[in-house]
Design a protein around this motif. Structure first.
Motif, mmCIF file in Angstrom:
data_model
loop_
_atom_site.group_PDB
_atom_site.id
_atom_site.type_symbol
_atom_site.label_atom_id
_atom_site.label_comp_id
_atom_site.label_asym_id
_atom_site.label_seq_id
_atom_site.Cartn_x
_atom_site.Cartn_y
_atom_site.Cartn_z
ATOM 1 N N ILE A 168 -3.621 39.829 -38.727
ATOM 2 C CA ILE A 168 -2.785 38.362 -38.588
ATOM 3 C C ILE A 168 -1.467 39.155 -38.939
ATOM 4 O O ILE A 168 -0.744 38.090 -38.511
ATOM 5 C CB ILE A 168 -3.441 37.432 -39.777
ATOM 6 N N GLY A 169 -1.450 40.151 -40.153
ATOM 7 C CA GLY A 169 -0.289 40.601 -39.770
ATOM 8 C C GLY A 169 0.991 41.242 -39.142
ATOM 9 O O GLY A 169 1.685 40.714 -38.882
ATOM 10 N N LEU A 170 -0.060 41.912 -38.388
ATOM 11 C CA LEU A 170 0.769 41.759 -36.297
ATOM 12 C C LEU A 170 1.172 41.227 -35.732
ATOM 13 O O LEU A 170 2.240 41.416 -35.380
ATOM 14 C CB LEU A 170 -0.063 42.933 -36.103
ATOM 15 N N LEU A 171 -0.183 39.997 -36.021
ATOM 16 C CA LEU A 171 0.842 39.011 -35.379
ATOM 17 C C LEU A 171 2.068 37.853 -35.667
ATOM 18 O O LEU A 171 2.947 37.323 -35.078
ATOM 19 C CB LEU A 171 -0.150 38.172 -34.876
ATOM 20 N N VAL A 172 1.737 37.460 -36.996
ATOM 21 C CA VAL A 172 2.846 37.853 -38.019
ATOM 22 C C VAL A 172 4.351 38.331 -37.802
ATOM 23 O O VAL A 172 5.123 37.261 -37.477
ATOM 24 C CB VAL A 172 2.648 36.897 -39.445
ATOM 25 N N LEU A 173 3.926 39.635 -37.835
ATOM 26 C CA LEU A 173 5.393 40.295 -37.839
ATOM 27 C C LEU A 173 5.664 39.920 -35.776
ATOM 28 O O LEU A 173 6.814 40.104 -35.794
ATOM 29 C CB LEU A 173 5.509 41.916 -37.573
ATOM 30 N N LEU A 174 4.696 40.714 -34.982
ATOM 31 C CA LEU A 174 5.844 39.881 -34.016
ATOM 32 C C LEU A 174 6.146 39.162 -33.583
ATOM 33 O O LEU A 174 7.284 38.921 -32.930
ATOM 34 C CB LEU A 174 4.351 40.329 -33.103
ATOM 35 N N ALA A 175 5.624 37.290 -34.049
ATOM 36 C CA ALA A 175 5.573 36.267 -33.362
ATOM 37 C C ALA A 175 7.453 36.487 -34.369
ATOM 38 O O ALA A 175 8.478 36.058 -33.689
ATOM 39 C CB ALA A 175 4.634 35.282 -34.223
ATOM 40 N N ALA A 176 7.851 36.972 -35.769
ATOM 41 C CA ALA A 176 9.122 36.658 -36.005
ATOM 42 C C ALA A 176 9.996 37.533 -35.351
ATOM 43 O O ALA A 176 10.850 37.534 -35.232
ATOM 44 C CB ALA A 176 8.972 36.950 -37.406
ATOM 45 N N ALA A 177 9.376 38.584 -34.666
ATOM 46 C CA ALA A 177 10.922 39.495 -34.502
ATOM 47 C C ALA A 177 10.882 39.017 -32.696
ATOM 48 O O ALA A 177 11.942 38.723 -32.300
ATOM 49 C CB ALA A 177 9.752 41.013 -33.721
ATOM 50 N N LEU A 178 9.767 38.157 -32.666
ATOM 51 C CA LEU A 178 10.217 37.344 -31.000
ATOM 52 C C LEU A 178 10.634 36.217 -30.597
ATOM 53 O O LEU A 178 12.140 36.200 -29.834
ATOM 54 C CB LEU A 178 9.101 37.410 -29.829
ATOM 55 N N PRO A 208 12.098 32.888 -23.054
ATOM 56 C CA PRO A 208 11.956 33.795 -22.496
ATOM 57 C C PRO A 208 10.233 34.145 -22.832
ATOM 58 O O PRO A 208 9.700 35.343 -22.397
ATOM 59 C CB PRO A 208 12.204 34.970 -22.881
ATOM 60 N N TRP A 209 9.041 32.996 -22.108
ATOM 61 C CA TRP A 209 8.235 33.086 -22.671
ATOM 62 C C TRP A 209 7.373 32.687 -21.124
ATOM 63 O O TRP A 209 7.793 32.238 -20.438
ATOM 64 C CB TRP A 209 6.970 32.081 -23.235
ATOM 65 N N LEU A 242 3.259 36.057 -23.679
ATOM 66 C CA LEU A 242 3.767 37.065 -23.427
ATOM 67 C C LEU A 242 5.620 36.544 -22.880
ATOM 68 O O LEU A 242 5.760 35.876 -23.363
ATOM 69 C CB LEU A 242 4.091 37.927 -21.697
ATOM 70 N N ARG A 243 5.855 37.024 -24.331
ATOM 71 C CA ARG A 243 7.673 36.951 -24.095
ATOM 72 C C ARG A 243 7.965 38.449 -23.886
ATOM 73 O O ARG A 243 8.104 39.611 -24.486
ATOM 74 C CB ARG A 243 7.835 36.806 -26.146
#
Length: 639
Positions: A16-26, A505-506, A569-570
């Motif tokens: 869950i933490g990885l998904l949140v960080l990825l979404a925030a970064a992207l 860019p999705w 994908l982004r």
């Protein structure tokens, strides 16, 4: 042993933490892969910085300064809009000759006097026909090197007024005769013309539009099309440009002959059998490309070039010339790699493209891996007039997965054909599989006929982002199992992958597969014809082929299968545009029947790299059923 590191306990929280960080970064605006200060080009405006504040704030300072030093006779300062400053700094004589430290004062004065006229000529190429330009010399109060200041007021950019098209030649004659297909095409050509009334005018846009129109005509039938005349009439007072084009289509080219050049040992008929058009067909660029790709796919030719003879006098019977360079008669290859499905692997291969003077390609291959080993021998006939090639294949392979060892031997006789979008294969096969668990060993045999069909309607075969790929198989056979029970069976398989762009860019990818072996419950068929799930291209988070019915504590093949994937994908930006971040959910399983079918789930995050040979995929997936994380790595397109 699994080729993965298993983490337990805090795994769901970690994912869950990885998904949140990825979404925030992207999703963060203005994300860039660059680190450190921005680099600049040398020798133009970038080599001498403007003010630092406009660059930090993203505002244009309106000034480009090429500072003076001991290596330059004078400094240069250009004031005006950003894009036009770059044009002037790149092409003005004042920018080029400042590097000559020994230039005379008289020559500097001449350059200053000529600069306004030269600048106005440059600005006219961008559509500015009323530009005001002033150039003057500014002395350094401290007595140092002087600066030449160029002030630009470009005025309004000219807009396209009226656009007039006139067609001549065979295309015009067909239009006059009322050819409905050409009428639609002519309307489409004009509709796609980018410089419509009101569009901003520039010489580069004008040249590009003319080239695109001509290329479209030449690519479909009218290979010698050219302009009888073009004009861009400028009204500087109204800031408008009137465009006129007179196109001479020339004759309609039709295929009259195919000429093969460069062959020494390969029969010429082989190259002719791959021709995807008929004599008398109208020429198009696409049919030549299709022919070139068919020749390349045959693996008989190392170099392929297909061209059309553009002699207008022979347009009705135009000659297509295929210049070929044959592949080496024999070749040997070695390979080494790693897959999270089956571990490290090493391979050897040998190919002879005309053994004993026969029109076949013989291949021997050997692959040794941690969990899978394979040896095979293939004979593939040269393409026949129908486009099909005959094949004979012998293969033996061993797989250790899910606690079971599977040894399979196959002998296959069939025909295959590969085209740009569709692959076809049908064959008759004898298959023998020995399945060994800790407590039992069984051997099942079958004589089996199968038809495989693959269709690829995608925008890019290596890294598709739009379209659909379908893989359908249907077969039937007669089995003899380890208990001497025998009987008929049928096997059906369908897989589809859909690629759909979302708002930039999705991207969205949806994959699904469903399969079943239809037979009596008591009849055993070779395990290699049954189904398992799990692995890089199935349900991630689980080992390769480790999902399915369990017998004697080991996973074995099941008669039914269903799996699916939803992946978003982004695309990254800047220098990382070939990289994508991904989030996905996988589900599926194999079972003895649909009543026993229970899907398991895997989900996670990953990255993709758009490599020349297909996507590199690195995924970290959590298998919900087993409560562990697994790393998945794969490269290459999978259809």
């Amino acid at each position: 042993m699994h080729q993965a590191t298993r983490l337990r306990g805090a795994v769901p929280a970690l994912l869950i933490g990885l998904l949140v960080l990825l979404a925030a970064a992207l999703s963060a605006p203005g994300v860039s892969a660059q680190t450190g200060p921005q680099s600049t080009e040398q020798g133009t405006e970038d080599s001498d910085t403007e003010s630092a504040e406009p660059q930090r704030s993203g505002k244009d300072s309106g000034v480009t300064t090429l500072r003076a030093d001991d290596k330059h006779a004078y400094g240069l300062e250009v004031r005006g809009p950003d894009a036009l400053r770059k044009l002037l700094v790149r092409h003005l004589d004042l920018a080029r000759f400042r590097e000559q430290a020994d230039i005379s004062e008289v020559e500097i004065g001449r350059l200053i006097a000529a600069a306004p006229a030269q600048a106005r000529s440059l600005l006219e190429t961008e559509g500015y026909f009323n530009a005001q330009v002033d150039a003057q010399r500014v002395e350094d109060p401290a007595g140092g090197t002087p600066t030449v200041r160029v002030q630009v007021d470009p005025g309004p950019q000219a807009r396209v007024g009226r656009v007039q098209f006139d067609m001549q030649g065979a295309f015009a004659e067909a239009l006059q005769a009322g050819d409905p297909a050409l009428e639609r095409r002519w309307r489409g050509l004009q509709a796609r013309w980018p410089l419509k009334s009101g569009a901003a005018f520039s010489q580069s846009a004008w040249a590009g539009a003319k080239n695109a129109l001509l290329a479209s005509l030449r690519s479909r039938g009218y290979a010698s099309a050219d302009y009888a005349g073009t004009g861009a009439q400028v009204d500087a007072k109204d800031n408008t440009v009137r465009l006129s084009l007179v196109i001479d289509s020339g004759p309609l080219f039709r295929i009259g002959e195919v000429r093969i050049e460069g062959l020494e040992r390969t029969p010429e008929d082989v190259a002719r059998n791959l021709v995807p058009f008929d004599i008398g067909d109208p020429y198009s660029e696409k049919i030549l490309l299709d022919y070139q790709e068919a020749l390349q796919r045959s693996n008989l030719y190392e170099g392929v070039a297909v061209e059309l003879d553009l002699d207008p006098a022979r347009a009705g019977e135009a000659v297509v010339v295929a210049r070929l360079r044959e592949n080496t008669l024999q070749s040997a290859t070695t390979s080494i790699g790693y897959s999270t499905n089956t571990g490290p692997r090493f391979g050897l291969g040998y190919t002879h493209r005309r053994p004993f003077g026969q029109d076949v390609v013989a291949s021997v291959r050997l692959q040794v891996g941690g969990e899978e080993r394979l040896a095979g021998f293939d004979l593939l006939g040269y393409p026949q007039e129908s486009g099909y090639s005959n094949l004979l294949s012998l293969q033996a392979d061993t797989l250790d997965a899910g606690g079971a060892r599977t040894d399979t031997q196959r002998a296959r006789l069939g025909r295959t054909r590969t085209t740009e979008r569709i692959d076809r294969l049908y064959y008759l096969e004898f298959i023998r599989t020995t399945l060994e668990t800790d407590t039992r060993r069984t051997t099942d045999k079958a004589l089996y006929g199968n038809y495989e069909w693959v269709r690829r309607d995608v925008n890019n075969l290596v890294f598709p982002t739009r379209g659909l790929i379908l893989n359908a198989q249907a077969g039937a056979g007669y089995a003899l199992d380890d208990d001497d029970e025998r009987g008929p069976f049928a096997r059906l398989y369908l897989q589809g992958t859909w690629f759909q762009p979302l708002p930039r860019p999705w991207l969205l990818q949806v994959r699904g597969e469903i399969a079943q072996v239809i037979k009596r419950d008591s009849l055993g068929v070779p395990d290699a014809l049954l189904f398992r799930a799990g692995g890089d291209n199935s349900v991630r988070g689980y080992g390769y082929r480790e999902l399915g019915p369990v017998r004697d504590g080991a996973v074995v093949g099941g008669p039914v299968l269903a799996t699916g994937t939803v992946e978003v994908l982004r695309r990254f930006s800047g220098d990382w545009r070939d990289w994508y971040g991904a989030g996905f959910i996988d589900a599926g399983n194999a079972a003895n029947d649909w009543g026993d079918y229970e899907p398991v789930f895997g989900y996670g995050v990953g990255v993709r790299w758009r490599s020349p040979i297909g996507p590199l995929r690195v995924d970290l997936a959590y298998g919900q059923e087993v409560g562990s994380v697994r790393l998945h790595i794969s490269v290459g397109a999978t259809f």
